[in-house]
Write a protein that holds these residues in place. Structure first.
Motif, PDB file in Angstrom:
ATOM      1  N   ILE A 289      53.879  61.454   8.553  1.00  0.00           N
ATOM      2  CA  ILE A 289      53.967  59.763   7.650  1.00  0.00           C
ATOM      3  C   ILE A 289      53.236  59.932   5.994  1.00  0.00           C
ATOM      4  O   ILE A 289      52.885  59.428   5.142  1.00  0.00           O
ATOM      5  N   HIS A 290      53.747  61.166   5.278  1.00  0.00           N
ATOM      6  CA  HIS A 290      53.830  60.994   3.773  1.00  0.00           C
ATOM      7  C   HIS A 290      54.628  60.344   2.914  1.00  0.00           C
ATOM      8  O   HIS A 290      54.136  60.001   2.060  1.00  0.00           O
ATOM      9  N   SER A 291      55.534  59.782   3.042  1.00  0.00           N
ATOM     10  CA  SER A 291      56.366  58.671   2.411  1.00  0.00           C
ATOM     11  C   SER A 291      55.838  57.551   2.900  1.00  0.00           C
ATOM     12  O   SER A 291      55.537  57.129   3.824  1.00  0.00           O
ATOM     13  N   PRO A 292      55.646  56.212   1.942  1.00  0.00           N
ATOM     14  CA  PRO A 292      55.589  55.273   1.994  1.00  0.00           C
ATOM     15  C   PRO A 292      56.076  54.288   3.389  1.00  0.00           C
ATOM     16  O   PRO A 292      55.489  53.712   3.993  1.00  0.00           O
ATOM     17  N   GLU A 293      57.954  54.683   3.521  1.00  0.00           N
ATOM     18  CA  GLU A 293      58.169  54.030   4.526  1.00  0.00           C
ATOM     19  C   GLU A 293      57.816  54.325   6.128  1.00  0.00           C
ATOM     20  O   GLU A 293      57.865  54.075   6.800  1.00  0.00           O
ATOM     21  N   LYS A 320      47.397  58.956   2.285  1.00  0.00           N
ATOM     22  CA  LYS A 320      46.075  58.070   1.036  1.00  0.00           C
ATOM     23  C   LYS A 320      47.027  57.353   0.835  1.00  0.00           C
ATOM     24  O   LYS A 320      46.832  56.796   0.136  1.00  0.00           O
ATOM     25  N   ASP A 321      47.740  56.836   1.172  1.00  0.00           N
ATOM     26  CA  ASP A 321      48.822  55.584   0.892  1.00  0.00           C
ATOM     27  C   ASP A 321      48.786  54.199   1.349  1.00  0.00           C
ATOM     28  O   ASP A 321      48.643  54.015   2.056  1.00  0.00           O
ATOM     29  N   TRP A 322      47.379  53.973   0.920  1.00  0.00           N
ATOM     30  CA  TRP A 322      46.217  53.044   1.257  1.00  0.00           C
ATOM     31  C   TRP A 322      47.389  51.730   1.404  1.00  0.00           C
ATOM     32  O   TRP A 322      47.043  50.679   2.849  1.00  0.00           O
ATOM     33  N   ARG A 323      48.353  51.298   0.235  1.00  0.00           N
ATOM     34  CA  ARG A 323      48.950  50.074   0.222  1.00  0.00           C
ATOM     35  C   ARG A 323      50.229  50.411   1.709  1.00  0.00           C
ATOM     36  O   ARG A 323      50.592  49.002   2.125  1.00  0.00           O
ATOM     37  N   ALA A 324      50.501  51.363   2.072  1.00  0.00           N
ATOM     38  CA  ALA A 324      51.521  51.069   2.438  1.00  0.00           C
ATOM     39  C   ALA A 324      50.850  51.253   4.133  1.00  0.00           C
ATOM     40  O   ALA A 324      51.409  50.871   5.555  1.00  0.00           O
ATOM     41  N   LEU A 325      49.542  51.693   4.368  1.00  0.00           N
ATOM     42  CA  LEU A 325      49.028  51.486   5.628  1.00  0.00           C
ATOM     43  C   LEU A 325      49.010  50.059   5.363  1.00  0.00           C
ATOM     44  O   LEU A 325      48.212  49.598   7.149  1.00  0.00           O
ATOM     45  N   MET A 361      57.586  35.201  22.981  1.00  0.00           N
ATOM     46  CA  MET A 361      58.731  34.953  23.301  1.00  0.00           C
ATOM     47  C   MET A 361      59.082  34.594  20.853  1.00  0.00           C
ATOM     48  O   MET A 361      60.059  34.507  21.030  1.00  0.00           O
ATOM     49  N   ILE A 362      57.915  34.133  21.100  1.00  0.00           N
ATOM     50  CA  ILE A 362      58.247  33.886  19.265  1.00  0.00           C
ATOM     51  C   ILE A 362      57.462  34.859  18.667  1.00  0.00           C
ATOM     52  O   ILE A 362      57.859  35.513  17.105  1.00  0.00           O
ATOM     53  N   SER A 363      55.936  35.739  18.675  1.00  0.00           N
ATOM     54  CA  SER A 363      55.896  36.761  17.806  1.00  0.00           C
ATOM     55  C   SER A 363      56.494  37.860  18.308  1.00  0.00           C
ATOM     56  O   SER A 363      56.757  38.284  17.091  1.00  0.00           O
ATOM     57  N   ILE A 364      56.854  38.598  19.318  1.00  0.00           N
ATOM     58  CA  ILE A 364      57.780  40.105  18.794  1.00  0.00           C
ATOM     59  C   ILE A 364      59.160  39.750  18.009  1.00  0.00           C
ATOM     60  O   ILE A 364      59.240  40.195  17.287  1.00  0.00           O
ATOM     61  N   PRO A 365      59.964  37.901  18.149  1.00  0.00           N
ATOM     62  CA  PRO A 365      60.697  38.684  16.915  1.00  0.00           C
ATOM     63  C   PRO A 365      60.235  38.209  15.993  1.00  0.00           C
ATOM     64  O   PRO A 365      60.614  38.770  14.681  1.00  0.00           O
ATOM     65  N   PHE A 366      59.262  37.449  15.235  1.00  0.00           N
ATOM     66  CA  PHE A 366      58.283  37.002  14.433  1.00  0.00           C
ATOM     67  C   PHE A 366      58.268  39.015  13.906  1.00  0.00           C
ATOM     68  O   PHE A 366      57.929  39.028  12.611  1.00  0.00           O
ATOM     69  N   LEU A 367      57.471  39.579  14.550  1.00  0.00           N
ATOM     70  CA  LEU A 367      56.972  41.093  14.210  1.00  0.00           C
ATOM     71  C   LEU A 367      58.705  41.618  13.215  1.00  0.00           C
ATOM     72  O   LEU A 367      58.446  42.602  12.703  1.00  0.00           O
ATOM     73  N   PHE A 368      59.843  41.630  14.243  1.00  0.00           N
ATOM     74  CA  PHE A 368      61.013  41.915  13.429  1.00  0.00           C
ATOM     75  C   PHE A 368      60.910  41.238  12.424  1.00  0.00           C
ATOM     76  O   PHE A 368      61.719  42.781  11.709  1.00  0.00           O
ATOM     77  N   ALA A 369      61.423  40.809  11.899  1.00  0.00           N
ATOM     78  CA  ALA A 369      61.637  39.610  10.813  1.00  0.00           C
ATOM     79  C   ALA A 369      60.655  40.262   9.353  1.00  0.00           C
ATOM     80  O   ALA A 369      60.997  40.925   8.979  1.00  0.00           O
ATOM     81  N   ALA A 370      59.318  40.222  10.326  1.00  0.00           N
ATOM     82  CA  ALA A 370      57.665  40.850   8.760  1.00  0.00           C
ATOM     83  C   ALA A 370      58.150  42.193   8.883  1.00  0.00           C
ATOM     84  O   ALA A 370      57.885  42.332   7.768  1.00  0.00           O
ATOM     85  N   MET A 371      58.542  43.040  10.050  1.00  0.00           N
ATOM     86  CA  MET A 371      58.773  44.601   9.330  1.00  0.00           C
ATOM     87  C   MET A 371      60.446  44.515   8.583  1.00  0.00           C
ATOM     88  O   MET A 371      60.052  45.725   7.689  1.00  0.00           O
ATOM     89  N   ALA A 372      61.425  43.574   9.021  1.00  0.00           N
ATOM     90  CA  ALA A 372      62.522  44.058   7.821  1.00  0.00           C
ATOM     91  C   ALA A 372      61.306  43.721   6.321  1.00  0.00           C
ATOM     92  O   ALA A 372      62.148  44.284   5.319  1.00  0.00           O
ATOM     93  N   ILE A 373      60.490  42.622   6.135  1.00  0.00           N
ATOM     94  CA  ILE A 373      60.592  42.040   4.805  1.00  0.00           C
ATOM     95  C   ILE A 373      59.808  43.312   4.215  1.00  0.00           C
ATOM     96  O   ILE A 373      59.525  43.296   3.014  1.00  0.00           O
ATOM     97  N   GLY A 374      58.431  43.854   5.576  1.00  0.00           N
ATOM     98  CA  GLY A 374      57.494  44.669   4.863  1.00  0.00           C
ATOM     99  C   GLY A 374      58.065  45.850   4.435  1.00  0.00           C
ATOM    100  O   GLY A 374      57.919  46.573   3.504  1.00  0.00           O
ATOM    101  N   TRP A 375      59.407  46.181   4.966  1.00  0.00           N
ATOM    102  CA  TRP A 375      60.166  47.648   4.738  1.00  0.00           C
ATOM    103  C   TRP A 375      60.971  47.050   3.041  1.00  0.00           C
ATOM    104  O   TRP A 375      60.569  47.966   2.842  1.00  0.00           O
ATOM    105  N   ALA A 376      61.336  46.094   3.102  1.00  0.00           N
ATOM    106  CA  ALA A 376      62.084  46.402   1.712  1.00  0.00           C
ATOM    107  C   ALA A 376      61.297  46.006   0.443  1.00  0.00           C
ATOM    108  O   ALA A 376      61.167  46.738  -0.595  1.00  0.00           O
ATOM    109  N   LEU A 377      59.210  45.487   1.098  1.00  0.00           N
ATOM    110  CA  LEU A 377      58.595  45.426   0.156  1.00  0.00           C
ATOM    111  C   LEU A 377      58.201  46.558   0.053  1.00  0.00           C
ATOM    112  O   LEU A 377      57.281  47.265  -1.288  1.00  0.00           O
ATOM    113  N   VAL A 378      57.379  47.334   1.077  1.00  0.00           N
ATOM    114  CA  VAL A 378      57.127  48.840   0.763  1.00  0.00           C
ATOM    115  C   VAL A 378      57.476  50.125  -0.285  1.00  0.00           C
ATOM    116  O   VAL A 378      56.887  51.141  -0.897  1.00  0.00           O
TER     117      VAL A 378
END
Length: 378
Positions: A289-293, A320-325, A361-378
């Motif tokens: 897990i050496h890259s931020p992604e 040691k990438d605390w922000r990505a973690l 039913m609500i939290s899992i779709p929200f997770l996928f959307a949040a992962m897409a957003i986080g991936w784009a920002l990280v």
């Protein structure tokens, strides 16, 4: 013929115990997981209590007592009455509670924010029928999203902040984009889930009296207890609190959710045992897990299996990438309920049947959307 055998134990005791456990899905899963983990990586029984974060459990017990006392004082019903007569629409009420939960979670931690907002939502539901399951779910999502912003918002942030050595302001600035994006997503979801229909206030007919002495003592005790717990004195504070209420208003202590405390104790044992499995460490080392992604993805995915606080502790050994973690384990709080202990508290506090299925039913779709957003920002 006696119903006890020669050892004085009912022959069907294991069956009776399992039936009681099976009525609580989370407890049943934890018991099965505990057996599996013990088979895979046995630990001496005497070492198991050492896996429990007793500071958290004792703090949770104190908060359960104090919120129950405030509830029994009648203050929440009084506050709910005042609130529903000022906000007349279901959607406006939901947005207000989401904003309140998120705001409180930035300074009081996500768990404490839940103990303030969920009981209020339940009181509102008694006065004006609401889609309470959806309301509790978006409140749970709100405390997870809002708590991302500061090191004080949740335990994993506090750990990563201390480990990183960065300034408080720098930490907040780094996490601000993710927090803002997820809050915007949650507000859109709330608008979609709740209608602008007026509230039905026909159930708000009786006068709502408040036991001012009980309420005042409980509010002051709440502030003192949180301060003492924050200073790592939850044990003595809880002992004094429980003794005082047992002598003064014992029904407060008797009516709390004791099963939630048992679930938390088992959860710490199971999750920390699982996090210590050599197979998990070997798998992370092989993947790298050496890259931020990769650090972000590892945090989000691992949180679904062992919760986000243990995930942060485990992954900090490899990156040691605390922000990505921080991005990864923050997003990991969504999805499966076990991803964040706040989710479990919210579902238990609601007391509603069928909450687990509706939550996912609500939290899992929200997770996928949040992962897409986080991936784009990280």
């Amino acid at each position: 013929m006696s119903e006890f055998n020669a050892k004085g134990v009912r022959p069907d005791l294991p069956t009776r115990v399992w039936k009681a456990i099976a009525k609580e899905p989370v407890l049943a899963i934890l018991v099965v997981a505990f057996v599996v983990v013990q088979i895979a990586h046995p630990r001496p029984v005497m070492s198991l209590p050492g896996l429990v974060d007793w500071q958290t459990v004792l703090t949770l017990a104190g908060l359960l007592i104090l919120t129950k006392a405030i509830e029994l004082s009648g203050f929440l019903m009084w506050a709910a009455h005042r609130l529903v007569h000022r906000i007349h629409g279901e959607r406006g009420l939901a947005l207000l509670l989401v904003g309140l939960a998120a705001g409180l979670s930035t300074v009081l931690t996500n768990d404490v924010a839940l103990f303030a907002v969920v009981p209020l939502a339940l009181s509102l539901n008694k006065l004006a029928p609401l889609p309470i399951k959806r309301l509790v779910i978006v409140i749970a999502l709100a405390v997870n999203a809002g708590s991302i912003l500061t090191p004080l918002g949740n335990p994993q942030n506090l750990f990563l902040w201390q480990a990183s050595g960065v300034a408080f302001g720098a930490f907040v600035w780094a996490l601000l984009p993710l927090c803002a994006a997820l809050m915007a997503l949650l507000l859109v979801l709330t608008v979609v889930l709740f209608h602008a229909a007026p509230l039905d206030l026909s159930g708000d007919a009786e006068e709502h009296r408040v036991d001012r002495v009980l309420c005042g003592v409980s509010v002051v005790a709440f502030a003192v207890f949180v301060a003492l717990a924050d200073a790592h004195h939850a044990g003595p504070a809880l002992a004094a609190l429980a003794a005082a209420f047992l002598l003064w208003r014992r029904e407060v202590v008797f009516k709390i959710d004791w099963l939630l405390l048992l679930i938390f104790v088992l959860m710490f044992i199971v999750l920390r045992s699982a996090a210590a499995l050599p197979s998990i460490h070997d798998a992370i080392a092989r993947i790298g897990i050496h890259s931020p992604e990769r650090a972000f993805a590892a945090g989000a995915v691992l949180s679904q299996g062992i919760s986000n606080v243990p995930a942060a502790i485990v992954l900090a050994e490899f990156s040691k990438d605390w922000r990505a973690l921080a991005f990864g384990v923050s997003v990991g709080g969504f999805g499966v309920a076990i991803g964040s202990l706040a989710n479990l508290i919210a579902v238990r506090l609601s007391g509603e049947k069928g909450m687990w299925m509706r939550f996912h039913m609500i939290s899992i779709p929200f997770l996928f959307a949040a992962m897409a957003i986080g991936w784009a920002l990280v």
